[in-house]
Scaffold this active site. Sequence first.
Site: not given
Ligand code: SUG
Length: 434
Positions: A17, A22, A26, A108, A170, A207, A243, A355, A361
């Site tokens: 979605a 950033g 995604s 996270n 986070e 973040r 992150h 994503n 992660c």
């Molecule tokens: O928070 N993606 C997560 C990815 C998290 C990765 N975690 C670490 N780096 N530890 C985020 O950006 C995408 C969801 C979407 O676009 O539907 C998302 O939330």
Amino acid sequence: MIEINFDGIIGPTHNYAGLSLGNRASSANAGAVSAPRMAALQGVAKMRRLMALGLEQGVFLPHVRPNVGWLRALGFVGSDAEVCATAWASDRGLMANAMSASAMWTANAGTVSPATDTADGLCHISIANLSTMPHRASEAEQTERQLRLAFADPRFFRVHSPVPAAFGDEGAANFMRLVPPPGAAGDTRPVEILVYGKGEAGGFPARQHRVASEAVARRHGLDPARVLVVRQSDEAIAAGAFHNDVVAVSNGHVLFAHEHAFADPSAVRSAVQARMPDAVIVEVPASRVSLNTAIRTYLFNSQLVTVPAAGGMALILPAEARENEDVWGWLNELVAGGGPIRKLEIVDVRESMRNGGGPACLRLRVQVTPEARAAIDPRFLLDDDACTRVEAAIARHWPEAIAPDDLGDPRLWEQCTLARSALTSALGFAPDEI
Ligand code: SUG
């Protein structure tokens, strides 16, 4: 100490979605068709790979989705189906938030300080507030419920509620820890590196806020003399390192980071060396792997782990890292160089990667003594049998594909609810227990 990696099982609503500003993956995949079943099976296959290396593996469960409670708090009323239908009709973006499977990225979920690092000798866990992104902020409540259940024994664990949402936190994705190698002389206490960002960079929000990182260190009773609070470089955030674990990772006495990960890399180097002369800092120069390439391939979002049988360290890398010549060439030189990182293992987590979620992660590391391990709720710990049961629930109940318009389909809401309860009961949880 035993290290257990708790991976988030990828939920049946996994979809694209484009919710995370950033996070370049995604945004780039917004509107694409996802493959939740394949995604979740890729996640379990990764867990099996780590188990085959002799590492301990745990899981956290996908959250209740659609997140009807969250939609109710936004004023939608009626039966669950009515709540979802009116939310979809009035604001598709809200429904996308309520369907997000983002709890899969358990790096996270919270920040963990092992018992060796804290003043009271307990393992402290602070639930992350994830307050910068709405779809992620709503995770904290269910994450807290699960972690309080998994780590309920007060003889070993102390779980803290999130720090106030005014200060973005986070979790472990912005937290690194170094431990001297066996036999090291001098001060052998661990060093904790807390990485924060400031304001915005390139239009992307930082973040992790400094106040939140410092609050976590205080609450966990970390020794200020062994804590480094380090600023992430704006350049990294602007390039898509939302992150720190997108540009740096640590394990044992090794810190593996991109040259441009930190605002002041030489200050980080000397602060680490002053506290831990035996630390090995492996810095990848931009001349070999650009920041953009590092972020596209998720080189640093690999799991750096100590392989119990072999003794050395292995990097568990996403397949995307092998497919890039600069990255793969550099990695092979690293291994040939005879340093502590001796093995490269490739895993396929492409669905999560799209994503912005690589191998690191997907996991939360918890280091415990054998006694504390025995006190963890065993339903959160995996063995071969439990993996097979999880795979069977996924194969049977997870949707094969989700296109953007499917998020408004009542049949999908029902299927995802059923899928989650099949999984929770496969792991031994009572209905509504979790
Ligand atoms: O928070 N993606 C997560 C990815 C998290 C990765 N975690 C670490 N780096 N530890 C985020 O950006 C995408 C969801 C979407 O676009 O539907 C998302 O939330």
